[in-house]
Structure formats: structure tokens, C-alpha cells
Design a protein around this motif. Sequence first.
Motif, short mmCIF file in Angstrom:
data_model
loop_
_atom_site.label_atom_id
_atom_site.label_comp_id
_atom_site.label_asym_id
_atom_site.label_seq_id
_atom_site.Cartn_x
_atom_site.Cartn_y
_atom_site.Cartn_z
N PHE A 13 58.54 46.59 -0.47
CA PHE A 13 58.76 45.55 0.20
C PHE A 13 58.98 45.58 1.71
N SER A 14 58.76 44.54 2.26
CA SER A 14 59.23 44.45 3.71
C SER A 14 60.77 44.88 3.87
N SER A 15 61.07 45.56 5.09
CA SER A 15 62.65 45.89 5.23
C SER A 15 63.31 46.68 4.04
N SER A 36 51.91 52.44 8.40
CA SER A 36 50.68 51.65 8.13
C SER A 36 50.93 50.09 8.58
N GLY A 37 52.20 49.57 8.44
CA GLY A 37 52.74 48.35 8.64
C GLY A 37 52.32 48.00 10.16
N ALA A 38 52.71 48.99 10.93
CA ALA A 38 52.51 48.84 12.47
C ALA A 38 50.94 48.33 12.82
N ALA A 104 52.96 35.91 10.98
CA ALA A 104 51.46 35.68 10.96
C ALA A 104 50.97 36.89 10.38
N VAL A 105 51.50 37.75 10.27
CA VAL A 105 50.98 39.08 9.80
C VAL A 105 50.47 39.15 8.12
N SER A 106 51.21 38.58 7.50
CA SER A 106 50.61 38.39 5.79
C SER A 106 49.20 37.97 5.51
N PRO A 107 48.98 36.77 6.11
CA PRO A 107 47.55 36.53 6.03
C PRO A 107 46.63 37.22 6.83
N GLY A 135 54.17 51.95 3.40
CA GLY A 135 53.20 50.68 3.43
C GLY A 135 53.45 49.87 2.10
N ARG A 136 52.21 49.14 1.69
CA ARG A 136 52.22 48.58 0.78
C ARG A 136 51.30 49.01 -0.62
N ASP A 137 50.25 49.54 0.11
CA ASP A 137 49.02 50.27 -1.07
C ASP A 137 48.94 51.69 -0.66
N ILE A 138 49.67 52.39 -0.04
CA ILE A 138 49.44 53.86 0.24
C ILE A 138 49.33 54.44 -1.07
N HIS A 185 59.10 34.89 1.90
CA HIS A 185 57.74 34.36 2.12
C HIS A 185 56.66 35.52 1.97
N ARG A 186 57.01 36.60 2.86
CA ARG A 186 56.11 37.91 2.84
C ARG A 186 55.88 38.36 1.77
N ASP A 187 57.09 38.90 0.75
CA ASP A 187 57.11 39.28 -0.71
C ASP A 187 56.08 38.71 -1.33
N ILE A 189 53.49 36.59 -0.63
CA ILE A 189 52.08 36.87 -0.10
C ILE A 189 51.52 38.16 -0.30
N ASP A 190 52.53 39.12 -0.06
CA ASP A 190 52.03 40.61 -0.12
C ASP A 190 51.94 40.99 -1.56
N SER A 191 52.53 40.29 -2.39
CA SER A 191 52.33 40.88 -3.89
C SER A 191 51.45 39.87 -4.69
#
Length: 232
Positions: A13-15, A36-38, A104-107, A135-138, A185-187, A189-191
Motif C-alpha cells: 500500500f501507499s506509504s 514505479s509509483g514515481a 489525482a494519481v489513482s484514477p 509498486g503495486r503490481d510488480i 482513499h488511495r488504498d 481505489i488501488d485495491s
Amino acid sequence: MNTTPIIIAIDGFSSSGKSTMARRLAARIGYRYIDSGAMYRAVTLYALDHNMIAADGTPDVDAITAALPNIRIDFAPQPDGTQSTMLNGVDVERDIRRLRVSNAVSPVSAIPAVRRALTAMQQEMGLRKGIVMDGRDIGTTVFPGAELKIFVDASAETRARRRFREMVEKGNAVSYEDVLANVVHRDNIDSTRAESPLRRAADAIVLDNSDMTIDEQDSWLYDRFLQRTNAR
Ligand code: DC
């Protein structure tokens, strides 16, 4: 390191502290580190600066998809040992960390064409192995064959506290409540997104670092690396 180079995938997850541990491990073992998040943040910054994101945060999928061939992302090593994210040759390292981009990054990262383009770039970066990518999907999508996969977990509050401290140290005026809201919020959307959602690869080792110091986390990860490379 004289062992055959491997690919190390660190998702979470983020952070969650995954970037810190990934960066430090890479430096210690002489591997290349890729955040990869960058890359998703750089595409988002480009979209914001070209008015491709509406005031309510909805991205213009067609415009962003059409712009992808014009977006070049790479990483430039800095004299202090860190690396800067470069967007079309411009150092955007600071800009991509601001709340404007975080919000703005998650969408943007849920757009299939964006994921396809960045996944292809990331796979190319891993061709010669000797890489630590976070990242999230590496471990699931980018490098399903990675020799070492870690999934980092920590409570939303712990992660928000860390990010809040980081942002205050960098001189950003933010409130803890706003940072926590952004993390939750990002958790979400990301999951829950359809394309490559954040999930643990079946063969990933889980690390809950809520109560670990950075040094403890570094040793834990280094041990996993030694185990994996010695076992080969
Ligand atoms: O790790 P980070 O918070 O800097 O990532 C920013 C955003 O990018 C995050 O909200 C999800 C997205 N991301 C992604 O979808 N896939 C990745 N491999 C890395 C990040």
C-alpha cells in the motif's frame, strides 16, 4: 555481489515504507532501484499540467492515452546518492510528491493504456535483472517471475503518520487528517480497480512493518535476499 543478478519485486500500500527499504537494499547490494509509483506520478503531473484532469479529479482517458507517446520518463542519479524522476528531461522529483499529484494519481493509474505503457517500460528496465522495483503490481503483473517478492503491509494510521512526517519535513503545509484521508482513499481505489489491482502474489513473502525500525526492516530484507540468492 558476485551472485547471478535477480529481480526483486516489492509491493504494498501507499506509504508502507516499501520505497525506503527497496532503495536501501538496492544501494547495499549494488542493484538498480526503480520506483514505479514515481512513473505513475509523472504521467499524472503531465496530465495535470496539460489540463487533462477535470476539477473533480476525473481524468480525460482519451487525451491521456493519446499523449502517452509524448511522455518520456527516466531516472537521473544525483550526487547525494538519490535519484530524480525526469519527465521529458525535466527534474520533477519534488512536484510529483505534492498532494496535488497524490490526489489525482489513482484514477490515472487505473487507465488501462497507462498501465500497459508503464508496464512495458518497467519490463524493459528489468531485462538485465539486478533490479529492485517497488509498486503495486510488480510481483503480479510486471515481473510475475521475479525471484524474490515481498508484500509490505502496515496499518493506514501508521502509514499516514509516516507520510505526514515526511511531507512536513519537506516543508509542505498539510494536516494529518488530510493525509490519512488520502491514504485510505488511495488504498480503496488501488485495491479495487479492474486492471492490475494491488494484491499479494501467491509466492510473495508478507512483511508487516508497523512496529519495525528502518534498520530492522533493512536486515529483514537483506536476509531474505541472501536466502534467495544462496539457495540458487
Ligand atoms: O507508491 P506511490 O504512492 O508513489 O504510488 C503512486 C500511485 O501510483 C498509487 O496511488 C498507485 C499507483 N501505482 C500503481 O498503480 N502501480 C504501481 N506499480 C505503482 C504505483
